[in-house]
Design a protein around this motif. Structure first.
Motif, PDB file in Angstrom:
ATOM      1  N   LYS A 309       0.858  -1.184   0.000  1.00 18.08           N
ATOM      2  CA  LYS A 309       0.000   0.000   0.000  1.00 18.08           C
ATOM      3  C   LYS A 309       0.895   1.235   0.000  1.00 18.08           C
ATOM      4  O   LYS A 309       1.793   1.364   0.832  1.00 18.08           O
ATOM      5  CB  LYS A 309      -0.913  -0.003   1.214  1.00 18.08           C
ATOM      6  CG  LYS A 309      -1.967   1.101   1.208  1.00 18.08           C
ATOM      7  CD  LYS A 309      -2.871   1.001   2.424  1.00 18.08           C
ATOM      8  CE  LYS A 309      -3.746  -0.236   2.353  1.00 18.08           C
ATOM      9  NZ  LYS A 309      -4.729  -0.270   3.466  1.00 18.08           N
ATOM     10  N   VAL A 310       0.653   2.163  -0.939  1.00 15.40           N
ATOM     11  CA  VAL A 310       1.524   3.329  -1.106  1.00 15.40           C
ATOM     12  C   VAL A 310       0.677   4.596  -1.138  1.00 15.40           C
ATOM     13  O   VAL A 310      -0.539   4.558  -1.381  1.00 15.40           O
ATOM     14  CB  VAL A 310       2.364   3.211  -2.397  1.00 15.40           C
ATOM     15  CG1 VAL A 310       3.232   1.967  -2.354  1.00 15.40           C
ATOM     16  CG2 VAL A 310       1.475   3.195  -3.628  1.00 15.40           C
ATOM     17  N   ASP A 311       1.348   5.726  -0.922  1.00 14.56           N
ATOM     18  CA  ASP A 311       0.749   7.047  -1.078  1.00 14.56           C
ATOM     19  C   ASP A 311       1.874   8.010  -1.454  1.00 14.56           C
ATOM     20  O   ASP A 311       3.051   7.640  -1.457  1.00 14.56           O
ATOM     21  CB  ASP A 311       0.003   7.482   0.181  1.00 14.56           C
ATOM     22  CG  ASP A 311       0.913   7.568   1.396  1.00 14.56           C
ATOM     23  OD1 ASP A 311       2.096   7.912   1.235  1.00 14.56           O
ATOM     24  OD2 ASP A 311       0.445   7.290   2.509  1.00 14.56           O
ATOM     25  N   PRO A 312       1.573   9.273  -1.802  1.00 12.16           N
ATOM     26  CA  PRO A 312       2.632  10.192  -2.223  1.00 12.16           C
ATOM     27  C   PRO A 312       3.724  10.411  -1.195  1.00 12.16           C
ATOM     28  O   PRO A 312       4.874  10.674  -1.552  1.00 12.16           O
ATOM     29  CB  PRO A 312       1.859  11.496  -2.504  1.00 12.16           C
ATOM     30  CG  PRO A 312       0.482  11.046  -2.863  1.00 12.16           C
ATOM     31  CD  PRO A 312       0.225   9.833  -2.023  1.00 12.16           C
ATOM     32  N   THR A 313       3.397  10.331   0.097  1.00 14.95           N
ATOM     33  CA  THR A 313       4.442  10.533   1.099  1.00 14.95           C
ATOM     34  C   THR A 313       5.466   9.405   1.068  1.00 14.95           C
ATOM     35  O   THR A 313       6.641   9.625   1.368  1.00 14.95           O
ATOM     36  CB  THR A 313       3.823  10.621   2.512  1.00 14.95           C
ATOM     37  OG1 THR A 313       3.178   9.378   2.833  1.00 14.95           O
ATOM     38  CG2 THR A 313       2.805  11.743   2.595  1.00 14.95           C
ATOM     39  N   LEU A 314       5.025   8.203   0.701  1.00 11.59           N
ATOM     40  CA  LEU A 314       5.964   7.086   0.617  1.00 11.59           C
ATOM     41  C   LEU A 314       6.907   7.279  -0.570  1.00 11.59           C
ATOM     42  O   LEU A 314       8.091   6.927  -0.493  1.00 11.59           O
ATOM     43  CB  LEU A 314       5.201   5.771   0.491  1.00 11.59           C
ATOM     44  CG  LEU A 314       6.012   4.500   0.723  1.00 11.59           C
ATOM     45  CD1 LEU A 314       6.566   4.456   2.136  1.00 11.59           C
ATOM     46  CD2 LEU A 314       5.156   3.261   0.470  1.00 11.59           C
ATOM     47  N   ASP A 315       6.391   7.840  -1.677  1.00 10.79           N
ATOM     48  CA  ASP A 315       7.258   8.158  -2.818  1.00 10.79           C
ATOM     49  C   ASP A 315       8.401   9.067  -2.377  1.00 10.79           C
ATOM     50  O   ASP A 315       9.573   8.819  -2.679  1.00 10.79           O
ATOM     51  CB  ASP A 315       6.461   8.844  -3.930  1.00 10.79           C
ATOM     52  CG  ASP A 315       5.350   7.968  -4.475  1.00 10.79           C
ATOM     53  OD1 ASP A 315       5.191   6.836  -3.984  1.00 10.79           O
ATOM     54  OD2 ASP A 315       4.643   8.410  -5.396  1.00 10.79           O
TER      55      ASP A 315
END
Length: 415
Positions: A309-315
């Motif tokens: 599970k990803v979101d922009p903060t993980l990028d």
């Protein structure tokens, strides 16, 4: 984060478990009396009381599966029921002459741990009244001589009672202390996460203000550069250089716009479930554009890739950690992607000067400044990965450099 030590269901489970142990002990005692002592007339009545008591306990075990549990008043009622049942059993078996009379202290101990003071006082008063009543009114125990069992029944019961007290103290009290330690650990982790959230909020607020302040000078620079392009359109070399400056300014403007948009954390914040290796390839492709001077060796484990599970903060977290490695030494960075049964693992190995052990202990736990400025970036990256249930760890490399290990748990649902 859920507090494991404050769950009401656990308190009910402890009560029913201890009650089940008491039921089995009482049943064994009644069985021994029935088999070896024919002169006792109330064995059947005691067995009936224990059977009803066991039935009530079984019903409560079934009700324990319900999502909603009764409150403290119901818990108090069950403790008082324990005292009533013990009073009935002790009345039929000698009253205060029964060596097991001090088992009254068990429900009192449970209530002292679980219930408020007013309820504990009620239990204590009930136990005192029951003890006082049994000291006057009871059916006496039959007298047995040492010839029948080689020891008196009183001595055997005293030994058994002492053994049960030792088991109770070892089991119940140790169990309660263990849950208290879990509660203290939970409170400590909560305070640490709250401090991190406050620090992240402060950084985010400062970043949003900085982005807003940078907007005005960037727009002014863009206007000036557009006028310069018109003035030097006949000078091809100068026009090319200014055009490159305009492109870089457009990139800065777009970065600030993305920063403002991604800072709005609301119900539309998207969390995507994606293939881990494909996701990392996209992040690395973006990083190669930002850092064209870096040489890297990327290796991926063979086999079906897991989903995370990803979101922009993980990028941005991955980009920060990759930039830290590139800032240490942009040459021959080794990146490996692998996974086990539960989590996706990414390792980043650089060949820079390394980080001191003193800095390693502080990184990620609180805001830390290093000579290359990686402290804040690592702090935010660690917080972003932790929000996904992952970890970030740094390890010194013997031949020089630092190994960064990132773990991300698999998504709950994989498609």
């Amino acid at each position: 984060m859920d507090n494991p030590a404050l769950e009401p269901r656990h308190n009910w489970r402890v009560l029913l478990q201890l009650r089940a142990i008491a039921i089995m002990g009482q049943a064994i005692c009644v069985l021994i009396i029935f088999l070896f002592f024919d002169t006792v007339e109330n064995t059947a009545l005691m067995a009936a009381i224990i059977a009803v008591y066991a039935l009530i306990n079984g019903i409560l075990w079934v009700q324990l599966r319900n999502p909603e549990l009764p409150g403290n008043k119901s818990y108090l009622f069950q403790i008082l029921l324990d005292i009533a049942e013990l009073s009935a059993i002790f009345y039929l078996s000698g009253g205060t002459d029964n060596p097991f009379i001090f088992y009254f202290l068990v429900p009192l101990s449970i209530s002292a741990v679980v219930l408020p003071l007013s309820h504990v006082v009620c239990v204590a008063v009930s136990a005192i009244i029951a003890f006082s009543f049994l000291s006057v009114y009871n059916l006496p125990l039959p007298e047995f001589t040492e010839k029948s069992l080689n020891l008196t029944l009183s001595h055997f019961a005293l030994w058994f009672n002492f053994a049960m007290c030792c088991i109770f103290i070892t089991g119940f009290i140790t169990h309660i202390v263990g849950y208290m330690r879990k509660q203290q650990s939970w409170l400590s982790d909560s305070r640490e996460h709250l401090l991190q959230d406050e620090q992240i909020l402060a950084i985010a607020t400062h970043a949003a203000g900085t982005a807003h302040e940078l907007g005005t000078p960037l727009n002014s620079m863009k206007l000036i550069i557009e006028e310069l392009l018109l003035d030097i359109k006949d000078n091809e070399t100068a026009h090319k250089d200014v055009q490159q400056l305009k492109t870089q300014l457009d990139n800065c403007t777009q970065i600030l716009r993305n920063l403002s948009e991604e800072a709005r954390i609301n119900e539309h914040w998207h969390n995507d479930i994606t293939d881990a290796t494909q996701y990392m390839e996209k992040v690395l492709d973006k990083w190669r554009i930002l850092r064209p001077d870096v040489s890297l060796n990327y290796q991926v484990k063979a086999g079906a890739s897991p989903f995370i599970k990803v979101d922009p903060t993980l990028d941005q977290a991955f980009l920060n950690l990759l930039n830290n490695a590139a800032d240490a030494n942009p040459n021959a960075i080794e990146i490996k992607a692998k996974w086990n049964l539960e989590e996706f693992i990414l390792t980043i190995k650089d060949h820079g000067a390394g980080i001191s052990n003193q800095v390693l202990e502080r990184l990620g736990q609180k805001l830390t400044t290093t000579k290359d400025g990686m402290g804040i970036g690592f702090f935010l990256s660690n917080a972003s990965v932790a929000r996904r249930g992952g970890t970030v760890a740094l390890y010194p490399v013997e031949e020089g450099g630092t190994l960064t290990r990132i773990t991300i748990p698999f998504a709950e649902k994989q498609t």
